[in-house]
Design a protein around this motif. Structure first.
Motif, PDB file in Angstrom:
ATOM      1  N   UNK A 146       0.822  -1.052   0.039  1.00 31.28           N
ATOM      2  CA  UNK A 146       0.059  -0.117  -0.056  1.00 31.28           C
ATOM      3  C   UNK A 146       0.811   1.226   0.043  1.00 31.28           C
ATOM      4  N   UNK A 147       0.764   2.163  -0.983  1.00 33.40           N
ATOM      5  CA  UNK A 147       1.352   3.429  -0.942  1.00 33.40           C
ATOM      6  C   UNK A 147       0.610   4.535  -1.591  1.00 33.40           C
ATOM      7  N   UNK A 148       0.462   5.459  -0.657  1.00 26.71           N
ATOM      8  CA  UNK A 148      -0.820   6.509  -0.891  1.00 26.71           C
ATOM      9  C   UNK A 148      -1.840   5.930  -0.949  1.00 26.71           C
ATOM     10  N   UNK A 149      -2.845   6.016  -2.321  1.00 28.91           N
ATOM     11  CA  UNK A 149      -4.119   5.460  -2.140  1.00 28.91           C
ATOM     12  C   UNK A 149      -4.189   4.153  -2.971  1.00 28.91           C
ATOM     13  N   UNK A 150      -3.048   3.606  -3.331  1.00 26.93           N
ATOM     14  CA  UNK A 150      -2.673   2.545  -4.318  1.00 26.93           C
ATOM     15  C   UNK A 150      -2.327   1.263  -3.710  1.00 26.93           C
ATOM     16  N   UNK A 151      -3.020   0.096  -4.050  1.00 30.19           N
ATOM     17  CA  UNK A 151      -2.708  -1.135  -3.504  1.00 30.19           C
ATOM     18  C   UNK A 151      -2.331  -2.050  -4.293  1.00 30.19           C
ATOM     19  N   UNK A 152      -1.214  -2.997  -4.459  1.00 29.68           N
ATOM     20  CA  UNK A 152      -0.951  -3.833  -5.479  1.00 29.68           C
ATOM     21  C   UNK A 152      -0.474  -5.199  -4.668  1.00 29.68           C
ATOM     22  N   UNK A 153      -0.819  -6.250  -5.187  1.00 35.48           N
ATOM     23  CA  UNK A 153      -0.409  -7.544  -4.933  1.00 35.48           C
ATOM     24  C   UNK A 153       0.956  -7.927  -5.392  1.00 35.48           C
ATOM     25  N   UNK A 154       1.848  -8.567  -4.607  1.00 38.79           N
ATOM     26  CA  UNK A 154       3.002  -9.186  -5.241  1.00 38.79           C
ATOM     27  C   UNK A 154       3.327 -10.630  -4.633  1.00 38.79           C
TER      28      UNK A 154
END
Length: 198
Positions: free
Chosen positions: A190-198
């Motif tokens: 989660x960075x800022x208002x973005x969320x990404x799966x790794x």
């Protein structure tokens, strides 16, 4: 809901699988240990973290007090060759409580508590199970945790916590957050208002 702006990147890791996860049972406040697959998933999460952030040793590490989260954190830190036990426990990161429904599968609940189950389907974010808490209540519980973050942090916790975080940072709406799949063994960045799966 006013979104929280995180000062630093947050890495969320859901605990590895338990037997109750495998059986589709609601765990909530029940302290269920990891199974063999869950321990493998915890080690896989460590490898993903290592690939994402070579400076992982400088992060803050925080876990839910529940056994499945602490065991995941212990395995993760062991794989990363970090000092065992040198992380914080925060009781506010415990899982969403399902109250009287804990130990049952959704199928069983839909059969025995049909009306209540339908009410939940209409409003997963706001619905409070008998003796439990809603995602809205959970978000209020963990908002201060996010507001207190000072540096890049790894949190090992639960599916409900991750859904609440997604809503609190504005990555998705609260209604959508309650429906998001939260994977075990992967990491949610989660960075800022973005969320990404790794």
């Amino acid at each position: 809901m006013v979104p929280i702006t995180l000062p630093q990147r947050l890495i969320l890791i859901r605990h590895g699988e338990t037997e109750w996860n495998r059986e589709g049972r609601l765990q909530g406040a029940q302290d269920i240990p990891l199974n063999a697959l869950g321990r493998t998933q915890a080690a896989e999460a460590a490898e993903r973290l290592k690939a994402l952030a070579p400076d992982f040793a400088a992060f803050d590490y925080v876990a839910s007090p529940m056994e499945r989260a602490r065991e995941t954190m212990d395995i993760l830190r062991g794989q990363l060759q970090l000092e065992p036990g040198a992380y914080r426990i925060d009781g506010r990161l415990r899982e969403l409580t399902f109250g009287d429904w804990e130990g049952f599968t959704w199928r069983e609940i839909r059969k025995s508590e049909r009306e209540q189950a339908q009410m939940r389907e209409r409003d997963k974010w706001g619905f409070v199970p008998p003796g439990g808490e809603s995602y809205r209540m959970l978000a209020e519980r963990i908002r201060p945790v996010l507001e207190e973050l000072q540096r890049e942090t790894v949190i090992v916790s639960h599916g409900g916590i991750a859904r609440a975080v997604l809503a609190l940072v504005g990555a998705v709406s609260s209604q959508k957050a309650a429906l998001v799949d939260i994977w075990q063994g992967k990491i949610l960045v989660v960075s800022g208002n973005q969320a990404d799966w790794l």
